[in-house]
Structure formats: structure tokens, C-alpha cells
Write a protein that holds these residues in place. Structure first.
Motif, short mmCIF file in Angstrom:
data_model
loop_
_atom_site.label_atom_id
_atom_site.label_comp_id
_atom_site.label_asym_id
_atom_site.label_seq_id
_atom_site.Cartn_x
_atom_site.Cartn_y
_atom_site.Cartn_z
N LEU A 19 0.82 -1.21 0.00
CA LEU A 19 0.00 0.00 0.00
C LEU A 19 0.85 1.26 0.00
O LEU A 19 0.35 2.36 -0.25
CB LEU A 19 -0.96 0.01 1.20
N GLY A 20 2.13 1.12 0.33
CA GLY A 20 3.06 2.24 0.24
C GLY A 20 2.89 3.32 1.27
O GLY A 20 3.31 4.47 1.06
N ASP A 21 2.30 2.98 2.41
CA ASP A 21 2.10 3.98 3.47
C ASP A 21 3.10 3.86 4.60
O ASP A 21 2.95 4.49 5.65
CB ASP A 21 0.68 3.87 4.02
N GLY A 22 4.14 3.04 4.41
CA GLY A 22 5.17 2.89 5.42
C GLY A 22 4.84 1.91 6.52
O GLY A 22 5.61 1.75 7.47
N THR A 23 3.71 1.20 6.40
CA THR A 23 3.31 0.22 7.40
C THR A 23 3.09 -1.13 6.72
O THR A 23 3.20 -1.26 5.50
CB THR A 23 2.01 0.63 8.11
N LEU A 24 2.74 -2.12 7.53
CA LEU A 24 2.34 -3.44 7.04
C LEU A 24 0.92 -3.77 7.48
O LEU A 24 0.54 -4.93 7.61
CB LEU A 24 3.31 -4.52 7.54
N ILE A 25 0.12 -2.74 7.69
CA ILE A 25 -1.24 -2.87 8.22
C ILE A 25 -2.26 -2.76 7.09
O ILE A 25 -2.22 -1.79 6.30
CB ILE A 25 -1.51 -1.80 9.29
N ASN B 292 8.31 -0.83 1.85
CA ASN B 292 6.96 -0.34 2.12
C ASN B 292 6.81 1.16 1.89
O ASN B 292 5.77 1.74 2.19
CB ASN B 292 6.50 -0.71 3.53
N ILE B 293 7.87 1.76 1.35
CA ILE B 293 7.83 3.17 0.94
C ILE B 293 8.13 3.24 -0.55
O ILE B 293 9.14 2.71 -1.02
CB ILE B 293 8.88 4.00 1.71
N PRO B 294 7.29 3.89 -1.35
CA PRO B 294 7.52 3.99 -2.80
C PRO B 294 8.84 4.70 -3.12
O PRO B 294 9.23 5.65 -2.43
CB PRO B 294 6.33 4.81 -3.29
N ALA B 295 9.51 4.23 -4.18
CA ALA B 295 10.75 4.85 -4.62
C ALA B 295 10.81 4.82 -6.15
O ALA B 295 10.25 3.94 -6.80
CB ALA B 295 11.96 4.13 -4.03
N ILE B 296 11.52 5.79 -6.73
CA ILE B 296 11.67 5.88 -8.18
C ILE B 296 12.74 4.89 -8.64
O ILE B 296 13.81 4.78 -8.04
CB ILE B 296 12.06 7.30 -8.60
#
Length: 451
Positions: free
Chosen positions: A186-192, A245-249
Motif C-alpha cells: 500500500l506504500g504507506d510505510g506500514t504493514l497494516i 513499504n515506501i515507494p521509490a523511483i
């Protein structure tokens, strides 16, 4: 509910409202206190959440909350009062569920893993089917057999349905995600997990998205490729196998205009029409002539310019600038449409006499629309996902519903949809979780229109 809503021929619930609108079906209580208790419970269970979620006006919302409380109290009474439960429900029968069919025209349809989403002509988002991780985005984990509008305050232009998570772009280019999040997809920095849409990467605007199996990809307005989530096969294309869990280019000099996940890898078309692939490659799905996985994007079919791509379940499809259809990868059910069941590690042209304008790859079957807006299907058919009235696989494309013209298609796991020029959705195949949206869980070997 819009003004064009029409009352059902046979109402589904109990009682009539004072303003004359149909509220229900009296026959459920036709036998008075002798009504079958199990029927009551099943009826209440199937309609309970619908009562709360389908109100458009404040008055209807209030009535919906009353319905919810009354029916919940009624269900609890079954366990605490037993024989008095039916009497209690009968006393409260005037507080019932408002349920009317709505005339909706859809312009986009997206089939996921046993669930479905659609965008209507007003750019509102609807969902139905399997909901084990909240992928329907309605705040619950309750399956639905009928379409339900979600995130009503936003207008959406693109959606991608992954295995158990969803990505969407609204009219302003904002990116939203929801559903399963066990690998940070989900790319929100969590695993929830999230049962409601959440906005991510707020500082960027996006134009393309693709949700894979536990990972995600997106293209921003500048043509940059973003990836995040599971990375066991190098499907993030960043040169590593590290989950994120954080989007990157993804670092590349190319600018991209289209992308798609194929389950455990990625495909993208750059601004020059060139095709790039990366990730898992055990079935030749990267189309580079090998079976070796690639951790970074590599260019394939270098002499061809492509305009559209689709992939799923280790097989891929693409349309070139002339309308020719190319396929490659896994072919155990004839999903490449070349008349064989042999895998191909290089793109092959199929049905060369036909020009195609739209393609969609499912788990092991394919859908395509030709230049005359006719619908073609091929591949696996064990759940009726080809919609030809049989359960026989097809190793070459066959035409179905030849009297109808289509403008959109979407192949899911074991089901599929076609969008007619009339704005109506036709669903076919597996329907175990109600993913066809016809208010049943009956598989359909022949396309059925979704209301």
C-alpha cells in the motif's frame, strides 16, 4: 440514489413506507409467527450491511442506521430469546431496508482476484465480490454480491485491482491504495491492511498504476517509474531483492507512459513505444528469449513499437502500432492463442488478419476487442471464464457475443467482464464470492448483464 432509480418488480424486504416507496416483501412474514427462523436470519444477514451503506440523503442515512440497530437487535434476540425472536422482528418490520435497482452506466471495469471494481460515467467508484482484506474499500471485510459505491467524495479516472489490494488515481492525479498490506504494497510505510482508501505520495501526481501480487507500480506525470512492496523476484526493478513499504523511483534514463504487472514482474512502454520488462522469468514471460530473472528493466522486441500491454499469471500480451497482437510466456492452457500449449520466451504474432484495439490478460485466459469492436476470448475455461457456454479450453481466439459491440474488457483470476457500447457490463465465469455482481454466487458460462 439517483432520480432514475426504479423500484424492483418484486421488493426484497418487508413493509411499505408512508411516502409510497416500496420498502419490502410481505411474503417473508406471510405465515406470521410460523415463519422459518433460518430464513429470517439468512435474509437479515444478506441485507444488513446493505441497509447502512446505500443511503444518499441524510434522511435515508438516518433510516439506515435505525434499520441496522433494529436488525442487529433482532439477530441478538435469536440467541437470547429464541422463540420470541420472530415476534420481535415482526413488531419492528416497518423499520426495513430500502432497496431499489439503480440505472448506472459504467465506463471502466476492473476484475481482480475474485472481486471487481468499476467507474461509472460520473467517475464514481463501485466495488463488489471478495473482501477478505478490505479490498472493496467500503470499511468492512464483508463480501458483496452487488455493486456498492465507495469513496463518494472523490471522482476516479483509473483503478488497478491486484490480488488482494487496490490502487486508484482520482481526477486530480492523486494516488490512493487500500486492502492487503503484508509486504507494504500500500506504500504507506506500514504493514497494516486498510479497509478504506488512503492517499500516498501526496507530493506527486500520477497517470498510470498497476497492482501486482503483493507489490505496486506507478508512473507519475513526469514519466518516472515508482515501485514498492514485495521484491522476492526483483519485481520492483530496482536492482535488488529487498522488500520496500515506501515507494521509490526506479533509476533509469527512460520516461514511461504505460506499465503493467504480470504477477511477479513488470512491463512498461517508454515514450518512444519501446517495451521494457523485469522480474521473474521462469516461463519466458519477460520476452527476452531466456528464462533468467532480471532485477532491472531490459528492452525486448527492439524492432517493434508498442501501444498497449497486458499481463497476468506469467503470460503477456501486447498490441503494436499497426494493431497486431503479440503474446509470449506461459502457455499451459493455450493462453498465448497460437494453437499450441508450448511456452514462448519471445513475442509471437497471433491472429495476423485481425487488428486489435483492446487486450486484457487473466490468470490463464485472455480477452481482446478488435477494430470492429467485437470480442475475442481464448485460454483456460474450466470455470466458464471465456463466456462461450462451455468449459473447454481454447488454444486459438474465438469470437463470442458477435451481435454486440464492446469498448472495454477486464480478465480476472477466473472470471471476466466486457463493457458494451451501451454502458452495460456483462460478466462471466467464476462467481463463488459474488464477483460478477449479479446478486448471486452462481457461475456463469454465458455472459450475464450486471445491473
Amino acid at each position: 440514489i439517483d432520480k432514475g432509480a426504479q423500484r424492483e418488480t418484486e421488493p426484497a424486504c418487508i413493509g411499505d413506507s408512508a411516502d409510497g416507496r416500496t420498502r419490502g416483501n410481505r411474503k417473508l412474514f406471510a405465515n406470521g409467527l410460523d415463519a422459518d427462523l433460518s430464513e429470517l436470519i439468512a435474509h437479515i444477514g444478506s441485507k444488513l450491511f446493505f441497509a447502512v451503506r446505500t443511503r444518499q440523503s441524510c434522511a435515508d442515512v438516518l433510516r439506515g442506521m435505525i434499520d441496522y440497530v433494529v436488525y442487529l437487535f433482532g439477530i441478538l434476540s435469536v440467541f437470547f430469546f429464541h422463540e420470541k425472536a420472530i415476534l420481535l422482528l415482526k413488531m419492528c418490520h416497518n423499520y426495513t431496508i430500502i432497496r431499489r435497482k439503480i440505472a448506472i452506466e459504467f465506463k471502466e471495469i476492473y476484475a481482480g482476484e475474485s472481486y471487481t471494481l468499476a467507474i461509472d460515467k460520473e467517475e464514481r467508484l463501485w466495488s463488489w465480490g471478495y473482501n477478505v482484506t478490505g479490498q472493496l474499500g467500503d470499511g468492512t471485510k464483508v463480501d458483496r454480491t452487488n455493486p456498492l459505491k465507495i469513496k463518494e467524495e472523490n471522482k476516479f479516472i483509473k483503478v488497478s485491482a491486484g490480488e488482494y489490494h487496490v490502487m486508484a488515481i482520482d481526477e486530480e492525479g492523486n494516488l490512493w491504495t487500500w486492502g492487503r498490506n503484508n509486504y507494504g504494497q500500500l506504500g504507506d510505510g506500514t504493514l497494516i491492511d486498510k479497509t478504506f482508501p488512503i492517499q500516498i505520495i501526496k507530493e506527486r501526481k500520477f497517470v498510470q498504476i498497476s497492482a501486482g501480487n503483493y507489490y505496486s507500480m506507478a508512473i507519475d506525470k513526469e514519466g518516472n517509474l515508482w515501485t514498492w512492496g514485495w521484491n522476492y523476484y526483483g519485481q520492483l526493478g530496482d536492482g535488488t531483492k529487498n522488500d520496500r513499504n515506501i515507494p521509490a523511483i526506479v533509476k533509469t534514463e527512460k520516461k514511461f507512459i504505460q506499465l503493467v504487472s504480470e504477477g511477479y514482474g513488470g512491463l512498461a512502454i517508454d515514450e518512444e513505444g519501446k517495451l521494457w520488462t523485469w522480474g521473474r522469468n521462469d516461463e519466458g514471460q519477460l520476452g527476452d528469449g531466456t528464462n533468467e530473472e532480471k532485477l532491472k528493466p531490459v528492452q525486448v522486441a527492439t524492432t517493434i513499437q508498442f501501444t498497449q500491454i497486458s499481463a497476468a499469471g506469467s503470460h503477456c500480451m501486447a498490441i503494436d502500432e499497426k494493431g497486431n497482437l503479440w503474446t509470449w510466456g506461459k502457455n499451459d492452457r493455450g493462453q498465448l492463442g497460437d494453437g499450441t500449449k508450448s511456452d514462448k520466451s519471445l513475442p509471437i504474432k497471433i491472429k495476423p488478419e485481425i487488428q486489435f484495439i483492446e487486450i486484457s490478460a487473466g490468470r490463464d485466459h485472455c480477452l481482446a476487442i478488435d477494430s470492429e469492436k467485437k470480442l475475442w476470448v481464448w485460454g483456460a475455461n474450466y470455470e466458464g471464464q471465456l463466456g462461450d457456454g462451455t468449459k473447454n479450453d481454447k488454444v486459438v481466439p474465438v469470437k463470442i457475443m458477435s451481435e454486440t459491440q464492446f469498448i472495454g474488457i477486464s480478465a480476472g483470476n477466473r472470471h471476466g467482464f466486457a463493457l458494451g457500447v451501451n454502458g452495460k457490463i456483462y460478466g462471466f465465469g467464476n462467481n463463488y464470492y459474488g464477483q460478477l455482481g449479479d446478486e448471486t454466487t452462481t457461475d456463469r458460462l454465458i455472459p450475464v448483464q450486471i445491473n
